[in-house]
Write a protein that holds these residues in place. Structure first.
Motif, PDB file in Angstrom:
ATOM      1  N   MET A  82      -7.926  10.346   5.357  1.00  0.00           N
ATOM      2  CA  MET A  82      -6.595   9.819   5.675  1.00  0.00           C
ATOM      3  C   MET A  82      -6.039   9.035   4.495  1.00  0.00           C
ATOM      4  N   ALA A  83      -6.891   8.259   3.837  1.00  0.00           N
ATOM      5  CA  ALA A  83      -6.463   7.489   2.669  1.00  0.00           C
ATOM      6  C   ALA A  83      -5.988   8.419   1.557  1.00  0.00           C
ATOM      7  N   GLU A  84      -6.686   9.521   1.355  1.00  0.00           N
ATOM      8  CA  GLU A  84      -6.292  10.485   0.332  1.00  0.00           C
ATOM      9  C   GLU A  84      -4.994  11.194   0.713  1.00  0.00           C
ATOM     10  N   GLN A  85      -4.782  11.384   2.006  1.00  0.00           N
ATOM     11  CA  GLN A  85      -3.562  12.033   2.479  1.00  0.00           C
ATOM     12  C   GLN A  85      -2.329  11.199   2.110  1.00  0.00           C
ATOM     13  N   TYR A  86      -2.467   9.879   2.077  1.00  0.00           N
ATOM     14  CA  TYR A  86      -1.353   8.992   1.755  1.00  0.00           C
ATOM     15  C   TYR A  86      -1.532   8.351   0.380  1.00  0.00           C
ATOM     16  N   GLU A  87      -2.160   9.073  -0.545  1.00  0.00           N
ATOM     17  CA  GLU A  87      -2.484   8.533  -1.858  1.00  0.00           C
ATOM     18  C   GLU A  87      -1.275   8.272  -2.746  1.00  0.00           C
ATOM     19  N   GLU A  88      -0.119   8.845  -2.436  1.00  0.00           N
ATOM     20  CA  GLU A  88       1.050   8.654  -3.293  1.00  0.00           C
ATOM     21  C   GLU A  88       1.643   7.248  -3.170  1.00  0.00           C
ATOM     22  N   ALA A  89       1.175   6.467  -2.241  1.00  0.00           N
ATOM     23  CA  ALA A  89       1.682   5.101  -2.067  1.00  0.00           C
ATOM     24  C   ALA A  89       0.886   4.130  -2.941  1.00  0.00           C
ATOM     25  N   ASP A  90       1.225   2.852  -2.834  1.00  0.00           N
ATOM     26  CA  ASP A  90       0.676   1.832  -3.732  1.00  0.00           C
ATOM     27  C   ASP A  90      -0.624   1.199  -3.260  1.00  0.00           C
TER      28      ASP A  90
ATOM     29  N   GLU B 265      -8.688   0.160  -0.625  1.00  0.00           N
ATOM     30  CA  GLU B 265      -7.811  -0.808   0.047  1.00  0.00           C
ATOM     31  C   GLU B 265      -7.315  -0.264   1.384  1.00  0.00           C
ATOM     32  N   PHE B 266      -6.981   1.036   1.416  1.00  0.00           N
ATOM     33  CA  PHE B 266      -6.518   1.684   2.638  1.00  0.00           C
ATOM     34  C   PHE B 266      -7.592   1.602   3.713  1.00  0.00           C
ATOM     35  N   VAL B 267      -8.816   1.999   3.363  1.00  0.00           N
ATOM     36  CA  VAL B 267      -9.923   1.995   4.325  1.00  0.00           C
ATOM     37  C   VAL B 267     -10.202   0.567   4.801  1.00  0.00           C
ATOM     38  N   LYS B 268     -10.190  -0.384   3.891  1.00  0.00           N
ATOM     39  CA  LYS B 268     -10.429  -1.779   4.265  1.00  0.00           C
ATOM     40  C   LYS B 268      -9.357  -2.268   5.233  1.00  0.00           C
ATOM     41  N   TRP B 269      -8.085  -1.957   4.952  1.00  0.00           N
ATOM     42  CA  TRP B 269      -6.990  -2.374   5.826  1.00  0.00           C
ATOM     43  C   TRP B 269      -7.166  -1.788   7.220  1.00  0.00           C
ATOM     44  N   VAL B 270      -7.474  -0.490   7.300  1.00  0.00           N
ATOM     45  CA  VAL B 270      -7.647   0.182   8.596  1.00  0.00           C
ATOM     46  C   VAL B 270      -8.803  -0.442   9.372  1.00  0.00           C
TER      47      VAL B 270
ATOM     48  N   HIS C  16       5.719   3.398   3.307  1.00  0.00           N
ATOM     49  CA  HIS C  16       5.474   2.085   2.725  1.00  0.00           C
ATOM     50  C   HIS C  16       4.150   1.588   3.264  1.00  0.00           C
ATOM     51  N   LEU C  17       3.190   1.402   2.399  1.00  0.00           N
ATOM     52  CA  LEU C  17       1.905   0.897   2.842  1.00  0.00           C
ATOM     53  C   LEU C  17       2.001  -0.587   3.123  1.00  0.00           C
ATOM     54  N   ALA C  18       1.179  -1.055   4.037  1.00  0.00           N
ATOM     55  CA  ALA C  18       1.234  -2.437   4.501  1.00  0.00           C
ATOM     56  C   ALA C  18       1.015  -3.440   3.384  1.00  0.00           C
TER      57      ALA C  18
ATOM     58  N   SER D 101      -4.864   1.732  -2.978  1.00  0.00           N
ATOM     59  CA  SER D 101      -6.002   2.574  -3.351  1.00  0.00           C
ATOM     60  C   SER D 101      -6.723   3.045  -2.091  1.00  0.00           C
ATOM     61  N   THR D 102      -7.569   4.039  -2.262  1.00  0.00           N
ATOM     62  CA  THR D 102      -8.348   4.557  -1.131  1.00  0.00           C
ATOM     63  C   THR D 102      -9.186   3.451  -0.514  1.00  0.00           C
TER      64      THR D 102
END
Length: 105
Positions: A51-59, A64-69, A98-100, A61-62
């Motif tokens: 999922m993080a890679e699917q939204y990789e175009e935002a600001d 950071e995305f996983v940690k946030w989730v 827009h990522l959180a 990182s993978t």
């Protein structure tokens, strides 16, 4: 009372101003609620990393995305199960994602 005011007027004014500033900052700096972010139902084979890679175009990182989730969904591990509903750091109802964590305004 006049003696107290004349002795401590600057301290009282400073304390009142500081309290006002703290209250202002507290009430204007709310965290975004989970209702403002996209919720998805996990499908077979989904992973947080994919999922993080699917939204990789935002600001974000993978990692950071996983940690946030994990934090937002109170997950103990990165493993998710089919049928589970999770919140992603993607704002709802926007034309651009827009990522959180990208609120560096």
């Amino acid at each position: 009372m006049k003696q107290v005011w004349s002795s401590y007027s600057y301290t009282i004014i400073f304390a009142a101003g500081l309290l006002s500033l703290i209250l202002l900052m507290t009430f204007t700096n709310f965290e975004k609620s989970d209702e403002q972010f996209m919720k998805v139902t996990v499908e077979s084979g989904d992973t947080l990393w994919a999922m993080a890679e699917q939204y990789e175009e935002a600001d974000m990182s993978t990692t950071e995305f996983v940690k946030w989730v994990r934090e937002a969904n109170e997950l103990e591990t990165t493993h998710i199960q089919e049928g589970q509903t999770i919140v992603l750091p993607i704002e709802k109802n926007t034309d651009i994602l827009h990522l959180a964590d990208s609120n560096k305004e």
